[in-house]
Scaffold this active site. Sequence first.
Site, PDB file in Angstrom:
ATOM      1  N   ASP A  34       0.654  -0.911   0.011  1.00 14.56           N
ATOM      2  CA  ASP A  34      -0.104  -0.062  -0.062  1.00 14.56           C
ATOM      3  C   ASP A  34       0.846   1.230   0.228  1.00 14.56           C
ATOM      4  OD1 ASP A  34       0.934  -0.313   2.482  1.00 14.56           O
ATOM      5  OD2 ASP A  34      -0.884   0.124   3.628  1.00 14.56           O
ATOM      6  N   ARG A  93      10.750  26.820   0.743  1.00 14.60           N
ATOM      7  CA  ARG A  93      10.390  28.405  -0.054  1.00 14.60           C
ATOM      8  C   ARG A  93       8.925  28.792   0.739  1.00 14.60           C
ATOM      9  NH1 ARG A  93      10.874  26.542  -5.948  1.00 14.60           N
ATOM     10  NH2 ARG A  93      10.677  24.536  -5.054  1.00 14.60           N
ATOM     11  N   GLN A  94       8.418  27.779   1.506  1.00 12.93           N
ATOM     12  CA  GLN A  94       7.293  28.190   2.247  1.00 12.93           C
ATOM     13  C   GLN A  94       7.626  28.362   3.810  1.00 12.93           C
ATOM     14  OE1 GLN A  94       3.800  25.492   1.870  1.00 12.93           O
ATOM     15  NE2 GLN A  94       4.806  24.413   0.249  1.00 12.93           N
ATOM     16  N   HIS A 127      17.218  28.073   1.948  1.00 13.75           N
ATOM     17  CA  HIS A 127      16.483  29.083   0.952  1.00 13.75           C
ATOM     18  C   HIS A 127      16.553  30.409   1.789  1.00 13.75           C
ATOM     19  CE1 HIS A 127      13.689  31.420  -1.718  1.00 13.75           C
ATOM     20  NE2 HIS A 127      12.954  31.445  -0.662  1.00 13.75           N
ATOM     21  N   LYS A 190      12.452  41.210  -9.574  1.00 15.09           N
ATOM     22  CA  LYS A 190      11.615  40.437 -10.187  1.00 15.09           C
ATOM     23  C   LYS A 190      10.144  40.304  -9.331  1.00 15.09           C
ATOM     24  CE  LYS A 190      11.915  35.873  -8.706  1.00 15.09           C
ATOM     25  NZ  LYS A 190      12.150  34.641  -8.744  1.00 15.09           N
ATOM     26  N   ASP A 216      22.048  31.675  -7.430  1.00 15.60           N
ATOM     27  CA  ASP A 216      20.545  31.475  -6.906  1.00 15.60           C
ATOM     28  C   ASP A 216      20.690  30.209  -6.091  1.00 15.60           C
ATOM     29  OD1 ASP A 216      18.023  32.086  -6.145  1.00 15.60           O
ATOM     30  OD2 ASP A 216      17.184  31.969  -8.185  1.00 15.60           O
ATOM     31  N   SER A 221      11.492  25.785 -11.955  1.00 16.89           N
ATOM     32  CA  SER A 221      10.891  25.636 -13.446  1.00 16.89           C
ATOM     33  C   SER A 221      12.090  26.305 -14.238  1.00 16.89           C
ATOM     34  CB  SER A 221       9.713  26.613 -13.349  1.00 16.89           C
ATOM     35  OG  SER A 221      10.128  28.002 -13.151  1.00 16.89           O
ATOM     36  N   GLY A 222      13.137  27.073 -13.712  1.00 14.23           N
ATOM     37  CA  GLY A 222      14.093  27.769 -14.670  1.00 14.23           C
ATOM     38  C   GLY A 222      13.561  29.143 -15.074  1.00 14.23           C
TER      39      GLY A 222
HETATM   40  C1  R5P Z   1      13.003  32.135  -5.130  1.00 15.39           C
HETATM   41  O1  R5P Z   1      13.021  33.013  -4.133  1.00 15.39           O
HETATM   42  C2  R5P Z   1      14.234  31.205  -5.340  1.00 15.39           C
HETATM   43  O2  R5P Z   1      15.594  31.773  -4.731  1.00 15.39           O
HETATM   44  C3  R5P Z   1      14.469  31.014  -6.581  1.00 15.39           C
HETATM   45  O3  R5P Z   1      14.813  32.067  -7.505  1.00 15.39           O
HETATM   46  C4  R5P Z   1      13.190  30.443  -7.456  1.00 15.39           C
HETATM   47  O4  R5P Z   1      12.912  29.144  -6.474  1.00 15.39           O
HETATM   48  C5  R5P Z   1      13.417  29.733  -8.420  1.00 15.39           C
HETATM   49  O5  R5P Z   1      12.236  29.235  -9.054  1.00 15.39           O
HETATM   50  P1  R5P Z   1      11.963  28.894 -10.634  1.00 15.39           P
HETATM   51  O6  R5P Z   1      13.326  28.442 -11.371  1.00 15.39           O
HETATM   52  O7  R5P Z   1      10.875  28.144 -10.653  1.00 15.39           O
HETATM   53  O8  R5P Z   1      11.795  30.274 -11.271  1.00 15.39           O
END
Ligand code: R5P
Length: 310
Positions: A34, A93-94, A127, A190, A216, A221-222
Amino acid sequence: MKLISGNSNRALSEHISSYLGVPLTDCNLKRFSDNEIFVEIMENVRGEDVFFIQSTSYPCNDNLMELLIAIDALKRGSARRITAVIPYFGYSRQDRKTGGRTPISAKLVANLITAAGADRVLTLELHAGQIQGFFDIPVDNLTAAPVFVSNIKDKFPDQELCIVSPDVGGVFRARQFAKRLGADLAIIDKRREKAGISEVMNVIGEVDGKVCILVDDIVDSGGTLCNAALALESQGAKEVHAYAVHGVLSGSAVKRITSSTLKTLVITDSILATQEVKDAHNIEHVAISSLIGEAALRISEERSISELFK
Ligand code: R5P
């Protein structure tokens, strides 16, 4: 000391093990039909200083649960001290309420790890540094900066460099890089309208004719890095490279990066690379195992970790 690997990134655990010359302790991590997780440590750990290595990367909930159950098994096996080695700390990130009736999941995860029985945490490039304060047990938060800085020095010996933070939250990190490299600093203003979609607004700083290096903590997602590269090029940047500690690279991130104007994206092996990531022509990898291994050794020998970064 004893080292045990979770399932999330066994390759990294093996590299840490060979750096330390300490074999991985045999551990049976299996699933019932399960999908419940079962952990059995196959050697005696009574009185031992145990390091359980697990990135809480994709599938993050399974990997987190495996970490918690392994800590419980070690606690019940009378390990003297349990260090949760979490090279990539998922949910980081949360780290704050983003609106009414939303969670602070990073704090919940910290509570879970502590409640499971961890005595300390060894992690990499959280983070937000403040997440250390979500724990009431010691947290060593390593930085990948020395590894990245030496890579940048080797790759760009005679270039006019500009270190760029892709958002305001990353300015502290970018400034540290710029200082170590004696390079200029720029910031991308940003704005993120919707989760998972980033939008670049303005470039603050002079980037014209320079080789720009985005730094970073996470590339997911980039979108952040690819949009930042376009913004920098529109301001005259000669070329744009990026360094991100944790290659989360979810969804179609790899396609986005390979078809972007980024010359290279350098990531660490805190998260196990998929074949698609390994095959990407502009994604490079640097190893973080010796840094984590050395930090674990210093914890075990009660020696300073901050000295590693002087
Ligand atoms: C955001 O505050 C983090 O430092 C990264 O910039 C973020 O997680 C990047 O996410 P993504 O590649 O989805 O834009």
